[in-house]
Design a protein around this motif. Structure first.
Motif, PDB file in Angstrom:
ATOM      1  N   LEU A  81       9.111  14.220 -12.082  1.00  0.00           N
ATOM      2  CA  LEU A  81       8.605  13.831 -10.776  1.00  0.00           C
ATOM      3  C   LEU A  81       7.834  12.539 -11.002  1.00  0.00           C
ATOM      4  O   LEU A  81       6.770  12.549 -11.617  1.00  0.00           O
ATOM      5  CB  LEU A  81       7.694  14.915 -10.198  1.00  0.00           C
ATOM      6  CG  LEU A  81       8.256  16.347 -10.217  1.00  0.00           C
ATOM      7  CD1 LEU A  81       7.247  17.313  -9.636  1.00  0.00           C
ATOM      8  CD2 LEU A  81       9.566  16.419  -9.459  1.00  0.00           C
ATOM      9  N   LEU A  82       8.383  11.448 -10.520  1.00  0.00           N
ATOM     10  CA  LEU A  82       7.836  10.112 -10.772  1.00  0.00           C
ATOM     11  C   LEU A  82       7.160   9.599  -9.507  1.00  0.00           C
ATOM     12  O   LEU A  82       7.770   9.574  -8.444  1.00  0.00           O
ATOM     13  CB  LEU A  82       8.954   9.164 -11.197  1.00  0.00           C
ATOM     14  CG  LEU A  82       8.579   7.723 -11.526  1.00  0.00           C
ATOM     15  CD1 LEU A  82       7.795   7.670 -12.824  1.00  0.00           C
ATOM     16  CD2 LEU A  82       9.835   6.861 -11.629  1.00  0.00           C
ATOM     17  N   THR A  83       5.908   9.173  -9.633  1.00  0.00           N
ATOM     18  CA  THR A  83       5.167   8.629  -8.497  1.00  0.00           C
ATOM     19  C   THR A  83       4.723   7.209  -8.809  1.00  0.00           C
ATOM     20  O   THR A  83       4.087   6.969  -9.839  1.00  0.00           O
ATOM     21  CB  THR A  83       3.929   9.488  -8.173  1.00  0.00           C
ATOM     22  OG1 THR A  83       4.331  10.844  -7.978  1.00  0.00           O
ATOM     23  CG2 THR A  83       3.242   8.988  -6.910  1.00  0.00           C
ATOM     24  N   LEU A  84       5.080   6.286  -7.918  1.00  0.00           N
ATOM     25  CA  LEU A  84       4.747   4.880  -8.082  1.00  0.00           C
ATOM     26  C   LEU A  84       3.879   4.411  -6.914  1.00  0.00           C
ATOM     27  O   LEU A  84       3.963   4.973  -5.819  1.00  0.00           O
ATOM     28  CB  LEU A  84       6.019   4.021  -8.136  1.00  0.00           C
ATOM     29  CG  LEU A  84       7.106   4.466  -9.121  1.00  0.00           C
ATOM     30  CD1 LEU A  84       8.312   3.542  -9.023  1.00  0.00           C
ATOM     31  CD2 LEU A  84       6.568   4.495 -10.544  1.00  0.00           C
ATOM     32  N   THR A 138       0.824  -1.216   0.000  1.00  0.00           N
ATOM     33  CA  THR A 138       0.000   0.000   0.000  1.00  0.00           C
ATOM     34  C   THR A 138       0.858   1.267   0.000  1.00  0.00           C
ATOM     35  O   THR A 138       0.342   2.359   0.199  1.00  0.00           O
ATOM     36  CB  THR A 138      -0.923   0.023   1.235  1.00  0.00           C
ATOM     37  OG1 THR A 138      -0.116  -0.070   2.422  1.00  0.00           O
ATOM     38  CG2 THR A 138      -1.908  -1.137   1.195  1.00  0.00           C
ATOM     39  N   GLY A 139       2.167   1.120  -0.211  1.00  0.00           N
ATOM     40  CA  GLY A 139       3.069   2.262  -0.132  1.00  0.00           C
ATOM     41  C   GLY A 139       3.150   3.057  -1.422  1.00  0.00           C
ATOM     42  O   GLY A 139       2.531   2.718  -2.447  1.00  0.00           O
ATOM     43  N   ARG A 140       3.938   4.126  -1.368  1.00  0.00           N
ATOM     44  CA  ARG A 140       4.148   4.999  -2.538  1.00  0.00           C
ATOM     45  C   ARG A 140       5.599   5.436  -2.612  1.00  0.00           C
ATOM     46  O   ARG A 140       6.275   5.569  -1.596  1.00  0.00           O
ATOM     47  CB  ARG A 140       3.257   6.243  -2.470  1.00  0.00           C
ATOM     48  CG  ARG A 140       1.801   5.963  -2.831  1.00  0.00           C
ATOM     49  CD  ARG A 140       1.153   7.194  -3.445  1.00  0.00           C
ATOM     50  NE  ARG A 140      -0.144   6.860  -4.022  1.00  0.00           N
ATOM     51  CZ  ARG A 140      -0.721   7.554  -4.988  1.00  0.00           C
ATOM     52  NH1 ARG A 140      -0.125   8.623  -5.498  1.00  0.00           N
ATOM     53  NH2 ARG A 140      -1.889   7.197  -5.481  1.00  0.00           N
ATOM     54  N   VAL A 141       6.049   5.676  -3.862  1.00  0.00           N
ATOM     55  CA  VAL A 141       7.377   6.228  -4.141  1.00  0.00           C
ATOM     56  C   VAL A 141       7.196   7.572  -4.810  1.00  0.00           C
ATOM     57  O   VAL A 141       6.386   7.710  -5.735  1.00  0.00           O
ATOM     58  CB  VAL A 141       8.195   5.305  -5.072  1.00  0.00           C
ATOM     59  CG1 VAL A 141       9.480   6.002  -5.529  1.00  0.00           C
ATOM     60  CG2 VAL A 141       8.522   4.000  -4.393  1.00  0.00           C
ATOM     61  N   GLY A 142       7.960   8.551  -4.376  1.00  0.00           N
ATOM     62  CA  GLY A 142       8.033   9.842  -5.061  1.00  0.00           C
ATOM     63  C   GLY A 142       9.486  10.190  -5.256  1.00  0.00           C
ATOM     64  O   GLY A 142      10.246  10.278  -4.284  1.00  0.00           O
ATOM     65  N   CYS A 143       9.927  10.355  -6.511  1.00  0.00           N
ATOM     66  CA  CYS A 143      11.347  10.620  -6.729  1.00  0.00           C
ATOM     67  C   CYS A 143      11.543  11.559  -7.915  1.00  0.00           C
ATOM     68  O   CYS A 143      10.664  11.729  -8.760  1.00  0.00           O
ATOM     69  CB  CYS A 143      12.114   9.321  -6.960  1.00  0.00           C
ATOM     70  SG  CYS A 143      11.566   8.347  -8.377  1.00  0.00           S
ATOM     71  N   SER A 147       1.679   0.153 -11.812  1.00  0.00           N
ATOM     72  CA  SER A 147       2.424   0.734 -10.693  1.00  0.00           C
ATOM     73  C   SER A 147       2.669   2.223 -10.867  1.00  0.00           C
ATOM     74  O   SER A 147       3.106   2.890  -9.927  1.00  0.00           O
ATOM     75  CB  SER A 147       3.787   0.029 -10.539  1.00  0.00           C
ATOM     76  OG  SER A 147       3.620  -1.339 -10.295  1.00  0.00           O
ATOM     77  N   LEU A 148       2.427   2.736 -12.074  1.00  0.00           N
ATOM     78  CA  LEU A 148       2.719   4.137 -12.366  1.00  0.00           C
ATOM     79  C   LEU A 148       1.506   5.006 -12.066  1.00  0.00           C
ATOM     80  O   LEU A 148       0.444   4.837 -12.664  1.00  0.00           O
ATOM     81  CB  LEU A 148       3.119   4.287 -13.835  1.00  0.00           C
ATOM     82  CG  LEU A 148       3.467   5.690 -14.314  1.00  0.00           C
ATOM     83  CD1 LEU A 148       4.701   6.215 -13.587  1.00  0.00           C
ATOM     84  CD2 LEU A 148       3.699   5.703 -15.819  1.00  0.00           C
TER      85      LEU A 148
END
Length: 631
Positions: free
Chosen positions: A244-247, A190-195, A219-220
Motif C-alpha cells: 500500500l503506497l501513499t504519496l 496538496t494532493g495524495r496518491v494511494g495505490c 514525496s513518500l
C-alpha cells in the motif's frame, strides 16, 4: 444536469477541442507508428505545424492518426478533465488505484500458451525456430503474432522514448510502475496518491530512479508491504508481495516515511514493533547507489542494520569511482541459459567442459548437486567423501568458448560466484562458492576481484557469514540477488583483513573448499600443494562456527545482537532442533564468540576447538590419493 450535458457537448464539438485532441493524438501516434517508407511519417515538424493550424495536416495522415488513436486508445488527462488541470496548481486532490501488473514486452510463452508445441519448446532458440515455421504451417497464427508483436513494440517505444515516463519507462517495463509515475503526476501540490502495487516499486533495479526521486523530494508518506498468505487477493499466488503506497504532493512534503514489511493482515500494520520510519539520509546510508528501500521486519532490524552500515561500507559505492570499489570487483554472467543455448551440447567430448548451473553449488561446496540424466539431485556423503568425484552437468560447452569469454578478465584456474535465485525467507540468502574454471550459467553470476587469493578467500568467508546474510535479508525483496543489491551489501574492504585476520580465515576456507582435485588450482593459489581435505561434517560445522563468530566480532555486534541475529534464521533452528534437540548452531557460535572475546580481553590468541587445527595435512586425504589423476 441537462445544462452540464449541453456544455460538455459544446466543448467536445468545438474546433479548439478537436484541434487539441488531434494534436495530442498525433504526438502519441508519432511514437507508436510503424516506421516504414509508406507510413504516415508523423514528425516533430508535422506536429509543430499542426499546433499552428489543423488545416496543414494531409487527409491521409489525419486518417492514420485517427486509426492509431482508436487502436491504442490514447487517453489525454488534460482534455478529459480540463477543469481539474487548469492553472499551475491543477491536479486531483486524491488518486486511488489498483493498476494492472503486466510486463509490456510480449512474452512468447504466454502468447502461444494454447499451442504447447511452441510454448513447451526446450529452449528459446528452439521456440523461435518453431515460430518462424508458422509462416508456412499456420499463416493466420503467424500474422496474429506479428500484429501483437508490433503493438507491444509501439507501446514500449511510447513508454521509453516519449519522455512521458522518465523515471519508470526503463528496462523491462511493467505497467504498475508507469501507472505509479502517472498517478504521482496527476495530483495537485496538496494532493495524495494511494495505490496497491508490487513491493518491487521500492526494491527493484528498474524502479530505482522513481523511488529515489520519491525519497529525495520527500514525496513518500508510507509503504506498507504485505504477503498474500492470508489470501487478501484470493486469485493471486500466496507468495506474491504487494504494498500500500501513499504519496504526497510537493506542497506537503513528508519529513519521514513510515514502513511495515512482511505483514500478512491489515491489523499487522498497527504493530508498533513492526512499524518504523526512515529519513532520506537513511536511504543514502543503506543503499547509496540506488536509494531503494531496505526491507526490515522490525524496528530492531532497522536500527541494527543502520548501526552495521555506519561501521562497514558497501561493497561498491558507485559515486566514488575507483575509490568506492576497493576490491576492484567486476561482475560477469558467462552464458545465458536461453540466449546462448545454441552453444550447449548434451554429451561430453574432447575440448568440452561442464556447464555449471547455480543449483550445483552451495556455500563452500562446489559439489552440492549433480545431474542424473535430465534430473538433478543432491550429491551423497559417499560422493563428497571421494576426492576424485566431480559433479555431472546437464550440458557441456567448448573450452575455447569459455576461454574467450574470460580472456582479459580472469586467468586463474577457478571462479567465484553466487546464486542469483534466492529469497529472504530461505534457509540462507547469500550462497557463494568457489568452483572450477568451467562454463557457468547466468543464474550463477561471477565476481571478478582484483585481489590476491588469500584476500579472495576472506571475501568468500565474508559473503557466507551469518551476519552478512542477515544484512542481505534486509535488501532482497524478490527472488533474485541482482548486481545492484550485491554491490550494496556491507562487505569489508581488503584492508580490513590484516595478516592476523587472514591467518584465522584462510586455513578454514581452504579446508572447507578444497575437498576434490578439481579445485587444486585454488588450493595452490592459497599456498597449499597437498591432496584435498576429507569431507568431515563435524569439522566443517566447527570451522564454519569459528568463521561466523569471528565475523560477528569484526562487524562489531554485541552478544545480545548475535543471539538476535541467529534467531532470524528459523529454518536453521528447526533443522538443528530436529537433528540435535536444540539450536546447536546458535549455541556453538555464541560459545566461540565468548572465547574470542575472552582472548581479546586477555591479549592471548584464540585457541581453536579443532584438533588437528584447520587445514592441517593430517585431515587431508592420504598422500597416495594424489595418484588419482587430477584435471
Amino acid at each position: 444536469m441537462r445544462e452540464k450535458e449541453r456544455r460538455f457537448r459544446s466543448l467536445a464539438e468545438s474546433e479548439e477541442y478537436r484541434r487539441s485532441r488531434l494534436l495530442a493524438d498525433a504526438w502519441c501516434a508519432a511514437f507508436v507508428q510503424e516506421k516504414t517508407a509508406h507510413g504516415p511519417g508523423i514528425t516533430t515538424g508535422l506536429i509543430r505545424r499542426l499546433a499552428e493550424s489543423a488545416n496543414s495536416l494531409p487527409q491521409e495522415t489525419r486518417r492514420a492518426i485517427e486509426r492509431l488513436a482508436d487502436d491504442f486508445r490514447f487517453f489525454h488527462w488534460h482534455l478529459e478533465f480540463p477543469a481539474v488541470f487548469a492553472g499551475a496548481k491543477g491536479g486531483f486532490d486524491c488518486v486511488l488505484s489498483n493498476p494492472p501488473w503486466e510486463r509490456v514486452k510480449l512474452q512468447e510463452k504466454e502468447f502461444f500458451a494454447a499451442h504447447p508445441e511452441i510454448a513447451g519448446a526446450r529452449n528459446a532458440a528452439e521456440r523461435k525456430r518453431r515460430i518462424a515455421a508458422l509462416v508456412e504451417e499456420d499463416p493466420p497464427l503467424y500474422a496474429s503474432w506479428l500484429s501483437a508483436l508490433r503493438r507491444s513494440e509501439g507501446e514500449s517505444h511510447l513508454l521509453r522514448a516519449s519522455g512521458r515516463y522518465p523515471l519508470c519507462g526503463r528496462g523491462d517495463v511493467n505497467t504498475y510502475a508507469v501507472f505509479a509515475e502517472l498517478m504521482r503526476s496527476l495530483i495537485s501540490p496538496t494532493g495524495r496518491v494511494g495505490c496497491i502495487v508490487p513491493s518491487g516499486i521500492a526494491t527493484d533495479d528498474t524502479t530505482k530512479h522513481f523511488f529515489r526521486d520519491l525519497v529525495e523530494r520527500r514525496s513518500l508518506a508510507s509503504l506498507f508491504d504485505l504477503e498474500n498468505r492470508a489470501s487478501l487477493f484470493p486469485d493471486v499466488d500466496s507468495r506474491v508481495k504487494f504494498c500500500l503506497l501513499t504519496l504526497v504532493g510537493s506542497a506537503r512534503p513528508a519529513r519521514q516515511a513510515e514502513f511495515v514489511f512482511f505483514a500478512h493482515t491489515v491489523s499487522d500494520l498497527a504493530d508498533p514493533d513492526r512499524r518504523f520510519t526512515l529519513a532520506p539520509e537513511d536511504f543514502a546510508l543503506l543503499n547509496p547507489n540506488t536509494r531503494t528501500c531496505p526491507i526490515f521486519r522490525s524496528r530492531r532490524d532497522a536500527e541494527l542494520t543502520k548501526a552495521i552500515y555506519r561501521r562497514v561500507p558497501v561493497l561498491v559505492e558507485e559515486a566514488r569511482g575507483e575509490e568506492g570499489n576497493p576490491w576492484g570487483v567486476r561482475f560477469m554472467a558467462m552464458f545465458h541459459m536461453t540466449n546462448d543455448s545454441h552453444l550447449f551440447h548434451a554429451q561430453p567430448a574432447p575440448g568440452r567442459v561442464p556447464l555449471y548451473e547455480a543449483k550445483m553449488a552451495h556455500q563452500f561446496d562446489h559439489r552440492f548437486a549433480t545431474y542424473d540424466g535430465a534430473d538433478v539431485r543432491d550429491t551423497t556423503l559417499e560422493e563428497k567423501a571421494a576426492c576424485s568425484f566431480a559433479v555431472s552437468p546437464r550440458y557441456w560447452v567448448s573450452e575455447r568458448e569459455v576461454d574467450a569469454r574470460l580472456a582479459g578478465r580472469w586467468d586463474r584456474g577457478w571462479l567465484l560466484g553466487w546464486r542469483d535465485v534466492t529469497n529472504a525467507t530461505n534457509e540462507r540468502t547469500v550462497i557463494a562458492a568457489v568452483i572450477p574454471r568451467v562454463a557457468v550459467g547466468n543464474k550463477f553470476p561471477l565476481a571478478i576481484l582484483d585481489a590476491d587469493p588469500p584476500y579472495v578467500a576472506a571475501f568468500l568467508a565474508n559473503l557466507n557469514s551469518f551476519v552478512l546474510d542477515y544484512v542481505a535479508r534486509q535488501k532482497v525483496g524478490g527472488t533474485s540477488l541482482k548486481y545492484h543489491v550485491f554491490k550494496q551489501l556491507a562487505v569489508f574492504p581488503p584492508a580490513a583483513f590484516d595478516r592476523c585476520v587472514r591467518d584465522l580465515i584462510v586455513p578454514r576456507v581452504l579446508e572447507l573448499t578444497y575437498t576434490a582435485w578439481d579445485l587444486q588450482p585454488f588450493a595452490r593459489d592459497l599456498g597449499y600443494d597437498g591432496p584435498p581435505f576429507r569431507w568431515d561434517a563435524e569439522r566443517r560445522f566447527l570451522l564454519r562456527c569459528e568463521l561466523d563468530a569471528a565475523f560477528f566480532h569484526l562487524y562489531g555486534l554485541e552478544r545480545d545482537d548475535v543471539a538476535y541475529v541467529m534467531d532470524t534464521f528459523p529454518i536453521v533452528r528447526r533443522r538443528d532442533e530436529k537433528a540435535c534437540g536444540d539450536y546447536r548452531t546458535k549455541r556453538v557460535i555464541l560459545d566461540v564468540y565468548d572465547a574470542m572475546a575472552e582472548a581479546h580481553r586477555t591479549g592471548r590468541p584464540y585457541e581453536t576447538r579443532l584438533d588437528p587445527p584447520p587445514a592441517d595435512p593430517r585431515v587431508a586425504h592420504p598422500q597416495w590419493a594424489s595418484a588419482i589423476s587430477s584435471p
